[in-house]
Scaffold this active site. Structure first.
Site, PDB file in Angstrom:
ATOM      1  N   VAL A 203       0.845  -1.196   0.000  1.00  0.00           N
ATOM      2  CA  VAL A 203       0.000   0.000   0.000  1.00  0.00           C
ATOM      3  C   VAL A 203       0.879   1.244   0.000  1.00  0.00           C
ATOM      4  O   VAL A 203       1.917   1.280   0.654  1.00  0.00           O
ATOM      5  CB  VAL A 203      -0.912   0.000   1.265  1.00  0.00           C
ATOM      6  CG1 VAL A 203      -1.671   1.300   1.393  1.00  0.00           C
ATOM      7  CG2 VAL A 203      -1.888  -1.180   1.230  1.00  0.00           C
ATOM      8  N   LYS A 204       0.404   2.218  -0.763  1.00  0.00           N
ATOM      9  CA  LYS A 204       1.097   3.517  -0.732  1.00  0.00           C
ATOM     10  C   LYS A 204       0.157   4.534  -0.102  1.00  0.00           C
ATOM     11  O   LYS A 204      -0.995   4.671  -0.523  1.00  0.00           O
ATOM     12  CB  LYS A 204       1.418   3.914  -2.160  1.00  0.00           C
ATOM     13  CG  LYS A 204       1.851   5.353  -2.321  1.00  0.00           C
ATOM     14  CD  LYS A 204       2.475   5.503  -3.655  1.00  0.00           C
ATOM     15  CE  LYS A 204       2.337   6.879  -4.200  1.00  0.00           C
ATOM     16  NZ  LYS A 204       3.100   7.049  -5.426  1.00  0.00           N
ATOM     17  N   THR A 205       0.659   5.222   0.916  1.00  0.00           N
ATOM     18  CA  THR A 205      -0.168   6.240   1.546  1.00  0.00           C
ATOM     19  C   THR A 205       0.705   7.413   1.969  1.00  0.00           C
ATOM     20  O   THR A 205       1.858   7.509   1.556  1.00  0.00           O
ATOM     21  CB  THR A 205      -0.974   5.636   2.723  1.00  0.00           C
ATOM     22  OG1 THR A 205      -2.001   6.552   3.096  1.00  0.00           O
ATOM     23  CG2 THR A 205      -0.115   5.312   3.934  1.00  0.00           C
TER      24      THR A 205
END
Ligand code: 5RP
Length: 294
Positions: A203-205
């Site tokens: 995940v990219k956040t």
């Protein structure tokens, strides 16, 4: 053979059969039970020694057009490629700008739709065969939790994960944060968890206060986006805190390619991610390399 011949009657010999062999756990969080192809591709994006990655994001043009620092992809990107563990970009940028001989794992931007000129995140997905043709090591999909197009983007993620796992291509869930969303740990934990539960391999956040909560409540690795351009030292501080709070790396764009010295900046970011440099040491590295680059 000599041993076997030497055995008499019901003499027992231990060949190790039935003794459980302790399997070494895979180095990335939550991926131990994934199949070989996914692990192989994730091991190209992430460095198995440090368990981390420096991804260079330059997919901005698909929704922003020729944004500052990326007006000339052909000049901006090639000098940075050697210092990135992985490249995150569109198929257009990949074919036009990245030489196949660069031999870098690619995280292909897999969703596209509306631009900054209208309401963002009304997106469709590419064809999985295109990802296979481009030899993608991962595919990235925008997910707008809480936004106008929430259901559509979650469905895009679900379909992408179905196709990705069919071909063992990892899926990066990118949490799109609309203007109306507060980028706090509560929201980013929800958005990241929704991505992971719906099939994102990683995940990219965004980084935020209490980022440890975001990391701990996400069962797969998290990388952070850099966000809007900051002064170089502040951008390095952001990386430092994210890594110390458990991020498995960065997927950074504007704070690299809009820097006064992008080649120095990406190396300083690497210093934090892979060598555990302090902010002061990384910033000194940035300044030294900037002077050398002139
Ligand atoms: C846009 C993206 C970008 O790749 C991402 O925001 C990383 O770039 P930056 O560090 O400039 O924020 O996913 O949708």
């Amino acid at each position: 053979m000599a041993d076997l011949e030497g055995m008499k009657g019901n003499e027992k010999k231990d060949y190790g059969i039935g003794i459980p062999v302790k399997k070494e756990a895979y180095f990335l969080k939550g991926l131990d039970h994934y199949d070989w192809g996914i692990k192989d591709r994730m091991s190209r994006i992430f460095n198995a020694e440090t368990g981390r990655t420096v991804m260079l994001a330059f997919d901005h043009g698909y929704l922003m057009g020729p944004t500052s620092g990326l007006e000339r992809l052909d000049l901006a990107i090639p000098p940075l490629i050697p210092y990135a563990d992985s490249l995150m970009c569109t198929r257009g940028a990949l074919r036009s700008t990245v030489p196949p001989t660069a031999n870098k794992p690619v995280c292909l931007r897999y969703s596209s739709g509306t631009t900054v000129l209208t309401e963002l995140n009304d997106e469709c997905i590419l064809d999985i065969e295109e990802a296979v043709r481009m030899n993608a090591s991962a595919i990235a999909i925008m997910v707008s939790v809480g936004g106008t197009y929430e259901a559509k983007t979650v469905e895009n993620l679900v379909r992408t994960a179905d196709y990705g796992y069919k071909y063992s291509i990892p899926v990066l869930g990118v949490t799109a944060v609309g203007k109306e969303m507060v980028r706090d740990a509560r929201y980013l934990s929800t958005a990241s968890r929704v991505c992971a539960e719906n099939g994102a391999t990683f995940v990219k956040t965004y980084y935020c206060d209490d980022f440890v909560k975001v990391v701990n409540s996400c069962p797969v690795p998290i990388v952070i986006a850099g966000g809007k351009k900051l002064p170089e030292k502040e951008a390095l501080e952001l990386c430092y805190h994210a890594i110390n709070d458990g991020a498995a790396g960065v997927d950074m764009g504007r704070n690299v390619f809009q820097s006064d010295c992008p080649v120095a900046m990406i190396q300083a970011v690497r210093g934090i991610v892979h060598q555990n440099l302090t902010v002061d040491r990384a910033y000194q590295m940035y300044k030294d390399l900037s002077v050398q680059a002139k």
